[in-house]
Design a protein around this motif. Structure first.
Motif, PDB file in Angstrom:
ATOM      1  N   LEU A 206       0.861  -1.176   0.000  1.00  0.00           N
ATOM      2  CA  LEU A 206       0.000   0.000   0.000  1.00  0.00           C
ATOM      3  C   LEU A 206       0.892   1.219   0.000  1.00  0.00           C
ATOM      4  O   LEU A 206       1.485   1.577   1.007  1.00  0.00           O
ATOM      5  CB  LEU A 206      -0.910  -0.004   1.236  1.00  0.00           C
ATOM      6  N   TYR A 207       0.983   1.891  -1.135  1.00  0.00           N
ATOM      7  CA  TYR A 207       1.941   2.947  -1.328  1.00  0.00           C
ATOM      8  C   TYR A 207       1.619   4.164  -0.463  1.00  0.00           C
ATOM      9  O   TYR A 207       0.544   4.738  -0.565  1.00  0.00           O
ATOM     10  CB  TYR A 207       1.953   3.372  -2.795  1.00  0.00           C
ATOM     11  N   PHE A 208       2.545   4.548   0.397  1.00  0.00           N
ATOM     12  CA  PHE A 208       2.437   5.752   1.185  1.00  0.00           C
ATOM     13  C   PHE A 208       1.141   5.797   1.994  1.00  0.00           C
ATOM     14  O   PHE A 208       0.607   6.860   2.252  1.00  0.00           O
ATOM     15  CB  PHE A 208       2.508   7.004   0.284  1.00  0.00           C
TER      16      PHE A 208
ATOM     17  N   ASP B 131      -4.809  -1.026 -18.264  1.00  0.00           N
ATOM     18  CA  ASP B 131      -4.145  -2.037 -17.439  1.00  0.00           C
ATOM     19  C   ASP B 131      -4.335  -1.793 -15.945  1.00  0.00           C
ATOM     20  O   ASP B 131      -3.737  -2.491 -15.124  1.00  0.00           O
ATOM     21  CB  ASP B 131      -2.649  -2.096 -17.779  1.00  0.00           C
ATOM     22  N   GLY B 132      -5.155  -0.807 -15.606  1.00  0.00           N
ATOM     23  CA  GLY B 132      -5.465  -0.562 -14.197  1.00  0.00           C
ATOM     24  C   GLY B 132      -4.544   0.400 -13.494  1.00  0.00           C
ATOM     25  O   GLY B 132      -4.688   0.619 -12.287  1.00  0.00           O
TER      26      GLY B 132
ATOM     27  N   THR C 176       4.465   9.052 -13.532  1.00  0.00           N
ATOM     28  CA  THR C 176       4.325   8.267 -12.313  1.00  0.00           C
ATOM     29  C   THR C 176       2.962   7.600 -12.314  1.00  0.00           C
ATOM     30  O   THR C 176       1.945   8.260 -12.530  1.00  0.00           O
ATOM     31  CB  THR C 176       4.459   9.166 -11.067  1.00  0.00           C
ATOM     32  N   GLU C 177       2.944   6.300 -12.089  1.00  0.00           N
ATOM     33  CA  GLU C 177       1.700   5.534 -12.103  1.00  0.00           C
ATOM     34  C   GLU C 177       1.651   4.589 -10.904  1.00  0.00           C
ATOM     35  O   GLU C 177       2.686   4.209 -10.366  1.00  0.00           O
ATOM     36  CB  GLU C 177       1.599   4.717 -13.396  1.00  0.00           C
ATOM     37  N   VAL C 178       0.429   4.233 -10.510  1.00  0.00           N
ATOM     38  CA  VAL C 178       0.204   3.276  -9.429  1.00  0.00           C
ATOM     39  C   VAL C 178      -0.813   2.250  -9.917  1.00  0.00           C
ATOM     40  O   VAL C 178      -1.842   2.618 -10.488  1.00  0.00           O
ATOM     41  CB  VAL C 178      -0.322   3.975  -8.153  1.00  0.00           C
ATOM     42  N   SER C 179      -0.550   0.975  -9.682  1.00  0.00           N
ATOM     43  CA  SER C 179      -1.442  -0.074 -10.174  1.00  0.00           C
ATOM     44  C   SER C 179      -2.583  -0.332  -9.187  1.00  0.00           C
ATOM     45  O   SER C 179      -2.368  -0.850  -8.091  1.00  0.00           O
ATOM     46  CB  SER C 179      -0.675  -1.375 -10.413  1.00  0.00           C
TER      47      SER C 179
ATOM     48  N   THR D  22      -4.596   4.287  -1.350  1.00  0.00           N
ATOM     49  CA  THR D  22      -3.594   4.403  -2.411  1.00  0.00           C
ATOM     50  C   THR D  22      -3.947   5.525  -3.395  1.00  0.00           C
ATOM     51  O   THR D  22      -3.082   6.283  -3.841  1.00  0.00           O
ATOM     52  CB  THR D  22      -3.471   3.058  -3.156  1.00  0.00           C
ATOM     53  N   ILE D  23      -5.226   5.628  -3.736  1.00  0.00           N
ATOM     54  CA  ILE D  23      -5.673   6.703  -4.628  1.00  0.00           C
ATOM     55  C   ILE D  23      -5.355   8.063  -3.997  1.00  0.00           C
ATOM     56  O   ILE D  23      -4.820   8.969  -4.653  1.00  0.00           O
ATOM     57  CB  ILE D  23      -7.177   6.586  -4.913  1.00  0.00           C
ATOM     58  N   GLY D  24      -5.678   8.199  -2.726  1.00  0.00           N
ATOM     59  CA  GLY D  24      -5.434   9.465  -2.045  1.00  0.00           C
ATOM     60  C   GLY D  24      -3.972   9.840  -2.021  1.00  0.00           C
ATOM     61  O   GLY D  24      -3.609  11.006  -2.220  1.00  0.00           O
ATOM     62  N   SER D  25      -3.103   8.864  -1.789  1.00  0.00           N
ATOM     63  CA  SER D  25      -1.665   9.142  -1.783  1.00  0.00           C
ATOM     64  C   SER D  25      -1.196   9.623  -3.151  1.00  0.00           C
ATOM     65  O   SER D  25      -0.391  10.548  -3.263  1.00  0.00           O
ATOM     66  CB  SER D  25      -0.894   7.879  -1.395  1.00  0.00           C
ATOM     67  N   ALA D  26      -1.704   8.987  -4.216  1.00  0.00           N
ATOM     68  CA  ALA D  26      -1.300   9.384  -5.569  1.00  0.00           C
ATOM     69  C   ALA D  26      -1.766  10.802  -5.880  1.00  0.00           C
ATOM     70  O   ALA D  26      -1.016  11.609  -6.458  1.00  0.00           O
ATOM     71  CB  ALA D  26      -1.874   8.400  -6.591  1.00  0.00           C
TER      72      ALA D  26
END
Length: 384
Positions: free
Chosen positions: A6-8, A322-323, A333-336, A353-357
């Protein structure tokens, strides 16, 4: 099965919940608080703490209520600015989002405040279940979704128009860079100009909220046709938008090929007379500067990403076929989100994760000369 990281996630506020008050006004409320906060306006402000903002609001006060979802990488045209001449390696089908995954992500975003979704590609109409997908999105309206739109090249659109309208499609953007059949074939490496023009005409009769034409202007190729496109607005309530040529991987962008909007506007002033061209008020979160010719029914405008960016009012994020989540068209910069779903993550974890991005979104994209050298996906793999 191990879960994807879970990124950041440690930076994020509690998930926000969308609800309406007694007057029907929409609010976002923290899951840990019962006090609603009004959805912020998209004005550029000084950064503040991420935990003080709803999930879809970045550090500059921009609230992202517009989600663009690419539903395929496949296309039935080969436009020079979108598809590299050598073609692309398509993502294997098993790595693309399924229809249930698209609907799940759309629901997550709508619950956080997204009220407009646009389907893109590739070419969305080549997806066999496009009508079912629109119907699935239409069922999200009670949660706050207000508009469903699609960007299409129009080649296979005509026979699907009635079903798409019935399924809940509100508006269409049709990409058409020339009205000359011979030039169309040169620019797209395919035939079909007449199919697109007939689809545009039919769409105008079916009660869509809007029908817009997207015209990518390239010097020496179609810039001489701009007045002809403007003439389409004489009798029809259509919105023609001229798009400045943008650099993406494989499209051989060059500064000399780009025609800035001020040059095009000056040319039109010479044709119609400056006093006959009326500037229209800027719409909220505008991407186009709009104009109308005196006595004409429709309007035209310019999308000025290269010469006069609209980053300060940007309200858009993208989910690619591809999500991967992309918060800026020109960012690399992308997040899957696909990997998170397939690892069994909960909606709350995906929201994190959406919020961090979104909180990492920059204040503005790079300048013209830098953008032309930055790595990015081909447009067909981002979604138009």
């Amino acid at each position: 099965m191990s879960r994807a990281p879970l990124y950041f996630a440690h930076r994020l506020p509690a998930p926000a919940i969308l609800h309406r008050d007694a007057s029907g006004k929409r609010h976002l409320t923290s899951a840990t608080s019962s006090k609603p906060t009004t959805t912020p306006r998209n004005s550029l402000r000084s950064p503040s703490k991420a935990e003080d903002r709803p999930v879809l609001t970045d550090l500059f006060g921009r609230f992202h209520n517009y989600l663009r979802i690419s539903i395929t990488e496949r296309c039935n045209l080969r436009c020079h600015y979108c598809m590299p001449e050598e073609g692309i390696d398509l993502t294997p089908n098993e790595h693309l989002l399924t229809t249930p995954e698209i609907i799940r992500l759309a629901r997550i975003f709508v619950l956080q405040g997204v009220d407009k979704i646009r389907l893109t590609g590739g070419e969305p109409t080549v997806r066999k279940d496009i009508v079912d997908l629109v119907q699935g999105l239409n069922e999200l309206r009670p949660l706050g979704l207000r508009k469903i739109a699609m960007t299409t090249n129009g080649i296979a659109l005509r026979r699907k128009l009635p079903l798409l309208r019935q399924a809940g499609m509100d508006g269409l953007n049709v990409s058409l860079d020339t009205r000359d059949p011979r030039k169309f074939e040169l620019m797209t490496r395919r035939k079909g100009c007449e199919h697109v023009l007939r689809a545009v005409a039919d769409a105008g009769k079916l009660g869509f909220d809007f029908v817009k034409l997207n015209v990518v202007v390239m010097r020496g190729q179609n810039d001489d046709e701009v007045p002809n496109f403007v003439e389409m607005t004489h009798d029809d309530d259509i919105d023609v938008r001229f798009i400045e040529y943008m650099p993406f991987d494989g499209n051989r962008w060059g500064r000399r090929k780009m025609v800035g909007y001020r040059e095009l506007l000056d040319r039109l002033a010479s044709t119609y007379g400056a006093d006959n061209i009326h500037t229209l008020p800027l719409e909220s979160n505008h991407t186009a500067k709009g104009y109308r010719i005196n006595g004409y029914k429709g309007k035209f405008g310019f999308i000025t990403s290269m010469t006069h960016s609209f980053c300060s009012s940007c309200n858009r994020v993208r989910v690619m076929a591809d999500g991967n989540l992309k918060v800026c068209l020109f960012g690399n910069t992308e997040v899957s989100l696909r990997d998170l779903m397939r690892a069994g993550c909960s909606d709350d974890e995906i929201v994190g994760t959406i919020g961090s991005a979104v909180k990492r979104k920059k204040q503005a994209h790079a300048g013209l000369d830098i953008l032309s050298h930055m790595p990015n996906r081909p447009m067909i793999k981002i979604g138009g």
